[in-house]
Design an enzyme around this catalytic site. Structure first.
Site, PDB file in Angstrom:
ATOM      1  N   SER A 264     -10.175  -1.008   6.624  1.00 14.67           N
ATOM      2  CA  SER A 264      -9.391  -0.835   5.399  1.00 14.67           C
ATOM      3  C   SER A 264      -8.739  -2.074   4.832  1.00 14.67           C
ATOM      4  CB  SER A 264      -8.311   0.230   5.626  1.00 14.67           C
ATOM      5  OG  SER A 264      -8.899   1.510   5.687  1.00 14.67           O
TER       6      SER A 264
ATOM      7  N   SER B 202      -9.498   1.286   2.632  1.00 21.69           N
ATOM      8  CA  SER B 202      -8.559   2.070   1.892  1.00 21.69           C
ATOM      9  C   SER B 202      -7.464   1.286   1.196  1.00 21.69           C
ATOM     10  CB  SER B 202      -7.926   3.079   2.850  1.00 21.69           C
ATOM     11  OG  SER B 202      -7.171   2.411   3.850  1.00 21.69           O
TER      12      SER B 202
ATOM     13  N   LYS C 130       0.843  -1.196   0.000  1.00 23.42           N
ATOM     14  CA  LYS C 130       0.000   0.000   0.000  1.00 23.42           C
ATOM     15  C   LYS C 130       0.884   1.253   0.000  1.00 23.42           C
ATOM     16  CE  LYS C 130      -3.944   1.754   2.712  1.00 23.42           C
ATOM     17  NZ  LYS C 130      -4.788   1.469   3.908  1.00 23.42           N
TER      18      LYS C 130
END
Lengths: 427, 427
Positions: free
Chosen positions: B170, B146, B77
């Site tokens: 997330s 996310s 990420k």
């Protein structure tokens, strides 16, 4: 003769600059001039941005904002990221590194009008391998660490405020040695975004100032809330005199001075009782070592993999060796002990408003190879309680020794109030 | 026909590369080729370093080290720092930013032989404003967030492993939407040094894979311990079927599918009982919002002060507005509630090995403007327990829906074992 601006407290500076009786530029220049005089002996700074600080002061003078730290110069430990100055974490591995943003704490202080003068010296990765800083009152002695430069800079009246951090004793100990007020907040109150993680379950910011009022002011800014004055009056505290099981590691002078302080506080009307921690607390120093070493070693996996030869022998054979030898099971067991002690300590504080306890073994030791004994802080760091050291005692060589005050978790404001009472009572 | 290397699990890849039956280069090239095919539709990647990945794979093939993730490609990420790739935190403010070191998690994975292929798309600052990624099975739908790119990349067989994070939902939510195994560890087990802090008292890493065994393998690497195979046999679990007070927010199909799963698990021999959380838990979503908003807003003080106009309206009018409106007193009260619920939940687990609970309201919703409902994760994120989602259900449009399993704090390995049992029982 008026007090030179560099010797004023942050509260006094902010009051004067906001009232327009003193310009931000004059304050910053006074600090920079004093730094120029004292820095060759003290070496508190890793980096100084004199031009930038003056420019920011001028902009503050010209602007309309009047924040709670309007024109207050400060330093920040060089493990705290800054977008306009290098951040080197006390290691040659990161020489010249420039982050692209300010840490949350820096941004919050700047938003309040504070002027960052530069970055203060840290030990290597905020661990124990010392930086170049010397004790401001005796260059043959350590200033303590790891927030060495922050404590020395505030003590030497170079700046009224400085940011440090604490994972073991890194704020309370150097503050005690150098003779400033040092504060370690309730764990997790103040954000660490942009601050190098040493061991996240123990890390906090550490605040250095020359008065308790300044600490309270700075804390409010770092919380992002409106500062409120401390109450003028406080009830007489119920004090637990907590020698801890490490008492024999305090020098005999320190023991005598603290016992004398306890007597004087009782004479001044405080309730003072011996406070003996439950026996599980004797296991905290070893548990703290397991937790901090396990986390630290994993945090520095990149440096260990790529720059082993640029890590000091002290760190390799200390924290990292310990961390690699700590199993996950041992880590978790130690973490559970600390967690249980936190709950226990909450109850323990039913009987006391604050605990009075050593901040360090004694005066700053002679020699620059070590930053001193950490035992008197690891119990409080591990239990996440707020701690404050006041420079109220004087050792056999005339150097300061701090009195550490500890309160229940979340009782930071009460701690400040009682600290004011104790400071008045012991002066 | 042999399985293409990009479809193998991390465990299978590592076994083959260590045995010498497959080269690291072949694995990395297979993943890169598959990425080239699928990326135009999925857009999982913020940055791809194909040449670097191939060079690292060749170096691994030529070298003598054989780590537990030897030659395993992965994505990370883009809020996780990397010394050799940009890290932009999903924000135009940090476009092109290059950290000078790897985050701890990246360094630990690379030390184990894993090959970082690139950085996966995150929502803005790991909050809710979406990135460019689309659902791998339906480009009109959100992949969730996310950790959008991490879930999509693993689901699309671009890489077998990806790192995400979780502050609310997330990891579990995008894993549920995209149909992969998502894992959120016991809070504080896995170090976050070098990972952007959203809200430190809630943040953890999030792991994405296509099997529970891969999750267990990756967790060991990230803990810095020797991987151990999961036990082949596990006792039949005592399952608490925990609808939570948010049950009505689950789609009716999801409700029916989960109730059916609970029945099938009982039929397979598990003890399955309705588990009703204490009433204080109904206050968790609001408390989570107060804690995460308060912390988030302070963490991004620099961006707020310097780049307000480059922060999305979504974030300004959502998390930041909430954070600025949250007083310290409210924050602390909320933090205390969450802390109390953590203690309560420890006791609650005396009666259950795991809880079975929704991972999300249903299939990934149509539309790219939102990443979906987060309610079914915030209770578990807030209480610091380990959570795992398994892609075992199929919704009305044929898209995956996850089954979320939750265990007591520190029981992550047990969670994996029971998850294997449940996966077998429900297949």
């Amino acid at each position: 003769m008026p007090i030179p601006p560099n010797e004023l407290s942050a509260s006094e500076i902010s009051q004067a600059t906001r009232a327009g009786t003193l310009s931000c530029e004059a304050v910053v220049r006074a600090c920079l001039e004093h730094i120029a005089t004292r820095e060759p002996a003290v070496q508190a700074w890793q980096y100084i941005d004199a031009e930038g600080a003056i420019a920011q002061a001028r902009a503050l003078d010209a602007g309309s904002a009047r924040g709670p730290l309007h024109g207050v110069p400060f330093g920040a430990k060089d493990i705290i990221d800054t977008h306009d100055m290098p951040t080197e974490y006390g290691s040659p591995i990161h020489r010249g590194h420039r982050p692209d943003r300010d840490a949350a704490c820096i941004a919050l202080m700047r938003r309040a009008g504070a002027v960052l003068v530069g970055k203060t010296v840290t030990t290597e990765f905020a661990n124990v391998h010392p930086g170049k800083t010397r004790h401001p009152l005796d260059p043959a002695r350590t200033p303590g660490g790891s927030s060495s430069g922050s404590a020395a800079a505030v003590a030497a009246a170079m700046v009224p405020l400085a940011l440090g951090t604490q994972t073991t004793a890194s704020t309370i100990r150097p503050a005690s040695f150098c003779g400033v007020v040092g504060y370690r907040p309730t764990w997790s109150d103040l954000r660490l975004s942009g601050v190098m993680e040493a061991a996240g379950s123990l890390d906090t910011l550490g605040l250095m100032a020359r008065s308790v009022a300044d600490i309270a002011l700075l804390r409010a800014v770092l919380l992002g809330v409106e500062p409120r004055a401390l109450p003028a009056e406080t009830a007489k505290p119920r004090i637990g005199f907590c020698r801890t099981h490490l008492w024999e590691n305090a020098e005999s002078t320190t023991q005598r001075l603290l016992e004398d302080a306890a007597s004087r506080l009782a004479a001044a009307g405080a309730s003072v009782k011996d406070a003996v921690l439950p026996s599980a607390f004797t296991r905290i120093p070893e548990a703290h070592k397991a937790v901090s070493s396990f986390e630290f070693t994993r945090n520095f996996s990149w440096e260990i993999a790529h720059h082993w030869d640029r890590i000091s022998e002290t760190l390799r054979n200390g924290r990292i060796k310990d961390g690699l030898a700590t199993t996950f099971e041992r880590y978790r067991e130690a973490r559970e002990l600390l967690s249980a002690c936190r709950q226990t300590l909450d109850q323990f504080f039913d009987n006391y408003d604050i605990l009075l306890t050593p901040a360090a073994a004694g005066e700053a030791p002679v020699g620059l190879h070590s930053t001193g004994y950490t035992g008197f802080c690891s119990i409080w760091t591990s239990t996440h309680v707020p701690a404050l050291t006041l420079p109220l005692l004087q050792g056999p060589s005339g150097l300061p020794i701090g009195v550490q005050l500890v309160a229940r978790r979340d009782r930071d404001r009460d701690l400040f109030g009682f600290a004011q009472w104790i400071r008045r009572a012991l002066r």
